[in-house]
Design an enzyme around this catalytic site. Sequence first.
Site, short mmCIF file in Angstrom:
data_model
loop_
_atom_site.label_atom_id
_atom_site.label_comp_id
_atom_site.label_asym_id
_atom_site.label_seq_id
_atom_site.Cartn_x
_atom_site.Cartn_y
_atom_site.Cartn_z
N TYR A 205 8.42 11.92 16.11
CA TYR A 205 9.67 11.66 17.07
C TYR A 205 10.31 13.02 17.67
O TYR A 205 11.34 13.03 17.87
CB TYR A 205 10.53 10.61 17.00
CG TYR A 205 9.79 9.52 16.45
CD1 TYR A 205 8.98 8.31 16.94
CD2 TYR A 205 9.96 9.26 14.72
CE1 TYR A 205 8.55 7.40 16.36
CE2 TYR A 205 9.63 8.23 14.27
CZ TYR A 205 8.83 7.17 15.11
OH TYR A 205 8.09 6.08 14.52
N HIS A 206 9.40 14.36 17.76
CA HIS A 206 10.06 15.42 18.14
C HIS A 206 9.73 15.89 19.48
O HIS A 206 9.26 17.06 19.57
CB HIS A 206 9.73 16.56 16.98
CG HIS A 206 9.96 16.18 15.43
ND1 HIS A 206 9.60 16.71 14.48
CD2 HIS A 206 11.10 15.45 15.13
CE1 HIS A 206 10.04 16.28 13.35
NE2 HIS A 206 11.24 15.29 13.74
N HIS A 207 9.65 14.99 20.49
CA HIS A 207 9.36 15.45 21.60
C HIS A 207 10.03 16.39 22.35
O HIS A 207 11.22 16.45 22.20
CB HIS A 207 9.23 14.20 22.68
CG HIS A 207 9.16 12.73 21.67
ND1 HIS A 207 7.86 12.62 21.36
CD2 HIS A 207 10.02 11.65 21.90
CE1 HIS A 207 8.18 11.34 20.79
NE2 HIS A 207 9.19 10.95 21.14
#
Length: 565
Positions: free
Chosen positions: A475-477
Amino acid sequence: MSDTFDYVIVGAGSAGCVLAMRLSEAGHSVCVLEAGPKDRSPYIHVPAGYIKNLFNPNLIWDFKSEPSAATGNRALSLTQGRVLGGSGSINGMVYNRGQRADFDGWAGLGNPGWSYNEVLPYFKKAETRIGDGDDRYRGRSGPLTVTDPVRSSPLCDFFVEAAKSLGYPYVQDHNAEAQDGVGPWQFTIDSRGHTMRRMSAARAYLRPAVKTGRVDVRTDSPAIRVLFENRRAVGVRYRAGASGTPEREVRARREVIVSSGALNTPRLLQISGIGCADHLRSIGVDVELNLPGVGANLCDHYNLRVAAQVRDISTVNERGRGLPLLWEITKYFAGRPSILSMGPVPMRFFFRSDPSMPTPDLQVSFTPGSYREGLPGLLDHYPGMTLGGHKQRPESRGYVKARSTSIDIDPLIQPNYLATESDRKAMVAVVKMARAVLQARPFAPYYVNEIFPGNEIRTDQEILDFARQRGGTVYHHNGTARMGPDSDPYAVVDARLRVRGVEGLRVADASVMPAPISGPTNASVIMIGEKASDLILQDVAQPLRRGVEHPANRIGTTHAWEMTS
């Protein structure tokens, strides 16, 4: 209720909350539009509640990636927070700034003001570091509390000794001089009260901002589009509630600031008429500005876990169910150390795939517990431990494209994980290092066998095939409205975070990152919010003639991002 403010902020995530506080402190009126609800869920505030938050449909945008061969033709969940505090209210609370080289790299790409030495003061300004730390690097009086982890098992100490036995140094503070080596993660958890609580940006920044009386927060109010008049952003149209409820408008005297996250920000810009002209026309959007970089350059960390069964030692698996869990709950509310006080990954290890690398390019995180089939949310029934790892600066890039003008239809998201040979080799190196650590001598009395991926997965090709089938996002977009110089036709914002080709519109969130950082994004997004606030207030104090400082932004001049045919 006033519907005209100095600033309208779209998104009450980590950067949006920072902006609301800093702009209101300076005397400006601010309206904050948040698509999700208030942060009332108790699972948000109890640190271990992140397991519940990630799967709570009331608190998230449950976006899905497009299937690809690199991910075994799977559609992966790409969760973003949809609640006050944004993803900082649902995430694993890890506080990691990244490396000096990350930000020097941003500046080297043509973004003045974003080198490590120039962003360090904003990291420090944001932080109250509780615990040891070199004050050259650490802040002691900021809104955001940063603490060391609760070590819930001796396995954490054995993990450190295992990495050291392989020749790697112990590094207490990875947010100081350098990342190389093994040591504890740090967390945005407040340890100053009776019980330990998540310190989201909503709690640290937005609540004090609301108390100034100059901030109007509107929850359950998703933005529909940014409003323009003569190439100037003048407000936002939003929906006051669920689908079918009335639409309203809020106006901005000075600026609209989009802080909706790396998956939502490009979609909002696109449905507002800013993006690749051909794509906008294909979904029925009138083109306000042809800016092809909107939604391009999507980057994310692709993660893979290695889990092992252990014996003769306590793990989270046993303590997280039945009567032991009731005891952990009792300890938590009594203010004693408990698994409810901990983040998901107490320990970390940064290393280099090749000794010639100038900085660590790979990382693994350690958990004294394990999940069924390697997936978070369901603990194994036997004692276990897990290492999860990824490449810190992946080369693969994808895109985000709005499918429709309706905000009820999710965007098309293709991260293009493992698209490069370098990224594929990194996954193999991560698994090999994780195995070396788990099988090192300090773990020997407790190690039983590898459960995930399993001893039958041995060759590089088998490991890579397994990564494709079982890896996933952390979840490090980032990167979908990247910052860049005038010479970059895919740059969406300039170094002052102003959207090119229009007035009165900025972006401040992970979207603007021109290249990924070596770690989770939340700490750096808060820094971006702090720096963006200063940039905005500087412009108020000394208005910039954009045609002088940045000739490429002069309205009326034709550029690649302005061509509409």
